[in-house]
Enzyme design. Structure first.
Site, short mmCIF file in Angstrom:
data_model
loop_
_atom_site.label_atom_id
_atom_site.label_comp_id
_atom_site.label_asym_id
_atom_site.label_seq_id
_atom_site.Cartn_x
_atom_site.Cartn_y
_atom_site.Cartn_z
CE1 TYR A 88 -33.19 12.99 3.07
CE2 TYR A 88 -35.56 13.35 3.06
CZ TYR A 88 -34.29 13.69 3.50
OH TYR A 88 -34.13 14.74 4.38
CG HIS A 108 -4.49 -19.96 -3.30
ND1 HIS A 108 -3.81 -18.98 -2.60
CD2 HIS A 108 -5.52 -20.32 -2.51
CE1 HIS A 108 -4.41 -18.79 -1.44
NE2 HIS A 108 -5.45 -19.59 -1.36
CG MET A 128 -12.36 -25.48 4.36
SD MET A 128 -14.08 -25.85 4.64
CE MET A 128 -14.78 -25.59 3.04
NE ARG A 168 -11.06 -32.10 -6.11
CZ ARG A 168 -10.81 -33.04 -7.02
NH1 ARG A 168 -11.62 -34.08 -7.11
NH2 ARG A 168 -9.77 -32.95 -7.82
CE LYS A 185 -15.18 -28.73 -4.80
NZ LYS A 185 -13.78 -28.91 -4.35
NE ARG A 222 -15.06 -22.65 -7.96
CZ ARG A 222 -14.04 -22.96 -7.17
NH1 ARG A 222 -14.26 -23.59 -6.04
NH2 ARG A 222 -12.81 -22.63 -7.48
N GLY A 279 -9.66 -22.91 -2.04
CA GLY A 279 -8.41 -23.25 -1.37
C GLY A 279 -8.40 -23.11 0.13
CB CYS A 310 -28.89 13.35 6.69
SG CYS A 310 -29.08 14.16 8.29
CB THR A 356 -28.04 7.70 12.45
OG1 THR A 356 -27.10 7.95 11.41
CG2 THR A 356 -29.42 7.47 11.85
CB SER A 405 -33.23 14.69 7.94
OG SER A 405 -32.20 13.85 7.48
#
Length: 869
Positions: A850, A453, A102, A91, A21, A335, A100, A830, A766, A763
């Site tokens: 990939y 809001h 804060m 503000r 702001k 903004r 909204g 993968c 994980t 491959s």
């Protein structure tokens, strides 16, 4: 170090220091736009204050005082002066917009003397005392923690007693009486009179805004939007301009493009004779900005010109707060506007087409999480024909949702924690409601407009929302909502259409939305020059078609075990497992082969020549056996065995730790017929599809799971290639193929260079690699991972985001060893974390070729990869 900076000294590039702001107020001041004078107390001042246990240093005090004196000189007004009183707003404003979350205080500087001076100067005591009562309420709420509902209740009680419907009906003497009531509330709660010293008011307000950085709603919002706690908030002190100064005054919020649909043109609302908080809080339902053209044509044209100027300057859709005081337009904030996912995509495409931004800039502006929101659900059209409408309002945030009604954030949160789908209904929402809004399927308010809001926060979260349902009387005390004779009580089910603004009684089924063209345009841009391909984890033609529609380069993981769970198939699978000799094994395997061939033919037909990596059977056999007495009896009858024999076989296959046991390649080594059948099905179906369409060059990739050594893969590869050569001879056709492996065992990563000697591709799996590295069971870690995170023992769930320090080091080591042997070998990922944007950053640096993830994560992965360029 300077802690206070005048608007005339800053710029939009200083958001870290001045907050969003403050930086934008400074930028607009530099552009000579009509911005009320003021200064910003920096985020560093906030962090210093919080670090010193909420103590304001003398340096900060002194700088604030000097800037107030400078403001007094520019405005020819003085803080606390009874004849020319300087009134200011206080503000908050952090680096990232937190609508909204804060705190704000308006009209600061009023007291028992200056209110009379303001009244005399303006000739309007009604206006002066309206400002004073607003200050009392905001200061009491923000600085002293007085429940603002106490003030609101007194206002509503007074209006009801006088027979007033609107605040604008209140006269000067009414506001004077209410000021006295508000001051008594202040004294009753705080045991102190409202401070009459404007400097005391100012310093207390600044400290309160600093403290608001750590209030619960702000912390919750930051968690939700992944905003760092270490940024702090700036505080903007600005000369007041008054939208509540009669019928030629007003206040509003407008967007330079529609934040819901993305449509080009001014979209917003305003209220006559009101202050800014009235619009945001939704206390009164505002008018559309277009109505301003009739009421104040010159002001409207000036606003259009300034809005276009700001959008051109910032090169993005702007959210602008403005005030009109006696026909004079002032800009209080601009903004980058929060918007729905559909609007975000549409605006980016428009800005590229208009030549304002490049494709790369557009891609960077799309958050990957927006993609899931883009395909918002919609109600089944046929079901809507018989649906009963409860109410209509303004469509603030699109989507469709149903759930049980709750009237407070606390009730909604509690019901959600018990597994219930909830819809929050309020007169209007406030920042305190954030924890209830976060868990809601939809949000409904009886008051407020498209910039209230509720609307702004819901759009930011991608939650369905309808506001301004004025026909709905919401009684939060009795926990019910009424339209005429129709009553909805707490716990009743309703359905909310945030796209049309319609609320229905009961539960209406919904389907996923369809904004494919917007998505396709942006993902096609993102694929241009991408260094990593994105493939899908999919087995069925439907999933494969969806994946290709979402931009997949091919299929990176076909989990063949998923193909054995149909009723007919599981029966044959169980017969195979129960086979007592090789002869008994062959019959069910032959039937399973036909099932597999049907599946593979369908897959290759859909994919045409796109890559397809098929993982051979991975899980242990016991997962396919029946668990209930009913299923055991059914299997016994089907195989002409006793239930005791079935249970005995189940017991034989039981393992103490099946994830480390007889599965994957180990099963293939002890029972080679299973993988022989699968490979034969793959190769035969690929040849058959190629023979049907001679233009296709299908090259299946066969992936063997759970390899831990070069010797395992070499043994299986030799055996399976014999099967493949036999098929080539039998069918009199040769097709290209590859045999590779998954890297999911730490030892495989450590010896990847040797394994590369016998593998055509790799491959990473994980999930298994993570559980074997950590020693965590992925199926059971949910019982303690949350506690680990709370106690800061792990930063994140390693099954959701890759553990770069541990698992990531093993992966990097493996990649380096493979590339040293042969830099052309393809390496992929993968595991499902491959589709995680945070993990993709790491994988890109590591140099994989990939990633493969579930279909609906594909566009986000493509986008994330492009954003790294």
């Amino acid at each position: 170090m300077r802690y206070v900076i005048d608007f005339s000294e800053g710029s939009k590039e200083q958001a870290d220091l001045l907050g969003g702001k403050g930086a934008n107020l400074a930028e607009m001041t530099k552009m000579n736009l009509p911005v009320p004078t003021g200064f910003t107390i920096t985020t560093e001042a906030c962090l210093e204050y919080l670090k010193k246990k909420e103590t304001m240093s003398t340096d900060i005090h002194s700088e604030i005082h000097q800037h107030v004196l400078s403001m007094e000189e520019r405005t020819k007004k003085r803080l606390g002066d009874s004849s020319e009183p300087l009134l200011v707003s206080v503000r908050s404003g952090s680096k990232f917009s937190m609508p909204g979350m804060m705190d704000t205080i308006l009209n600061l500087g009023l007291n028992d003397e200056t209110v009379l001076g303001l009244s005399q100067k303006t000739g309007d005591s009604r206006f002066a005392f309206d400002c004073y009562r607003r200050l009392l309420q905001m200061y009491g709420d923000v600085v002293c923690g007085i429940d603002k509902n106490r003030f609101d209740q007194q206002l509503e009680f007074y209006k009801e007693k006088k027979g007033y419907l609107l605040d604008t009906e209140m006269q000067a003497k009414d506001w004077q009486k209410l000021v006295a009531v508000y001051k008594n509330i202040f004294l009753e709660v705080t045991h102190q009179a409202f401070p009459q010293d404007p400097y005391e008011q100012l310093m207390s307000a600044v400290e309160a805004v600093f403290r608001s950085w750590n209030n619960r709603r702000a912390v919750t919002y930051r968690r939700l939007h992944d905003i760092s706690d270490s940024l702090g908030t700036a505080v903007n002190i600005q000369e007041m301009v008054f939208g509540n100064f009669g019928v030629k005054s007003g206040t509003g919020v407008a967007f330079t493009r529609n934040p819901v649909t993305g449509e080009k043109g001014i979209f917003g609302e305003f209220l006559l004779n009101a202050q800014g908080e009235d619009v945001v809080a939704g206390i009164r339902t505002p008018k559309p900005i277009s109505a301003l053209e009739t009421l104040m044509p010159d002001v409207y044209q000036e606003f259009l010109t300034l809005s276009h100027l700001l959008e051109s300057h910032y090169k993005d859709m702007q959210d602008i707060e403005f005030t009109i005081e006696n026909g004079q337009l002032y800009l209080l904030q601009t903004r980058t506007g929060k918007r729905t996912a559909k609007s975000a995509f549409k605006i980016c495409i428009q800005l590229v087409e208009e030549g304002i931004i490049s494709k790369n800039e557009a891609i960077k502006r799309i958050n990957p999480t927006m993609i899931t929101r883009l395909l918002h659900p919609v109600f089944e059209p046929n079901e809507l024909k018989n649906a009963v409408v409860f109410a209509k309002g303004l469509p603030a945030s699109p989507g469709a949702a149903n759930g049980a009604v709750y009237f407070t954030a606390e009730q909604a949160k509690k019901a959600s924690e018990q597994g219930e789908k909830v819809i929050l209904i309020r007169q209007e929402t406030s920042p305190e409601d954030i924890e209830g809004m976060v868990v809601s399927e939809a949000i409904v308010t009886s008051r407020g407009g498209m910039t209230s809001h509720a609307a702004v926060v819901a759009r930011g979260m991608g939650v369905c929302c309808v506001v301004g349902c004025e026909e709905v009387y919401v009684d939060e005390f009795l926990t019910q909502a009424r339209v005429g004779d129709v009553l909805v009580r707490q716990g009743d089910t309703i359905s909310v259409d945030g796209t049309t603004g319609t609320i229905y009684l009961g539960s209406i089924p919904y389907i996923e939305g369809d904004e494919w063209q917007l998505l396709k345009t942006v993902t096609n841009w993102a694929k241009e020059g991408a260094s990593i391909d994105v493939k899908a984890n999919a087995e069925t033609p439907t999933d494969i078609k969806t994946a290709l529609k979402l931009g997949a380069h091919g299929i990176g993981l076909v989990r063949t075990e998923h193909m054995f769970f149909g009723e007919e198939r599981i029966s044959e699978m169980r017969k195979m497992i129960l086979a007592e000799n090789k002869q008994a094994l062959l019959s069910p395997l032959e039937r399973l082969k036909e099932f597999q061939k049907n599946d593979f033919r369908a897959m290759f037909t859909v994919l045409k020549e796109k890559s397809c990596t098929i993982r051979l059977l991975d899980p242990p056999l016991h997962e396919f056996l029946p668990q209930t007495e009913e299923d055991i009896l059914h299997l016994a009858n089907a195989t002409q065995r006793t239930t005791s024999e079935i249970k005995h076989r189940i017991e034989e296959l039981h393992e103490q730790n099946p994830m480390l046991g007889h599965r994957g390649c180990r099963l293939a080594i002890t029972t080679p017929e299973i993988y022989e059948m699968q490979v034969a099905a793959i190769i035969e179906s690929a040849i058959e599809v190629s023979q049907k369409d001679a233009t296709l060059n299908i090259a299946p990739e066969i992936m063997i799971p759970l390899i831990g050594s070069k010797e395992e893969l070499a043994f299986l590869r030799k055996h399976l290639e014999q099967t493949i050569q036999t098929i080539f001879a039998k069918m009199d056709q040769i097709i290209p193929y590859k045999i590779g492996t998954m890297l999911e065992i730490p030892r495989a990563c450590l010896t990847a260079g040797k394994i590369a000697e016998v593998s055509d591709f790799f491959s990473f799996g994980t999930n298994d690699l993570t559980q074997l590295t950590y020693g965590f069971s992925r199926d059971d870690s949910g019982k303690f991972i949350g506690v680990y995170q709370d106690k800061l023992l792990v930063k994140e769930d390693p099954f959701q985001h890759i553990d770069e320090e541990g698992v990531g080091t093993l992966m990097k080591m493996a990649v380096d060893k493979i590339r040293a042997f042969d830099p052309t070998i393809k390496i992929g990922v993968c595991g499902e974390v491959g589709g995680d944007p945070q993990t993709i950053h790491f994988l890109k640096k590591m140099g994989v070729d990939y990633i493969s993830c579930s279909p609906y994560r594909i566009p986000a992965a493509i986008l994330t990869i492009a954003q790294e360029l």
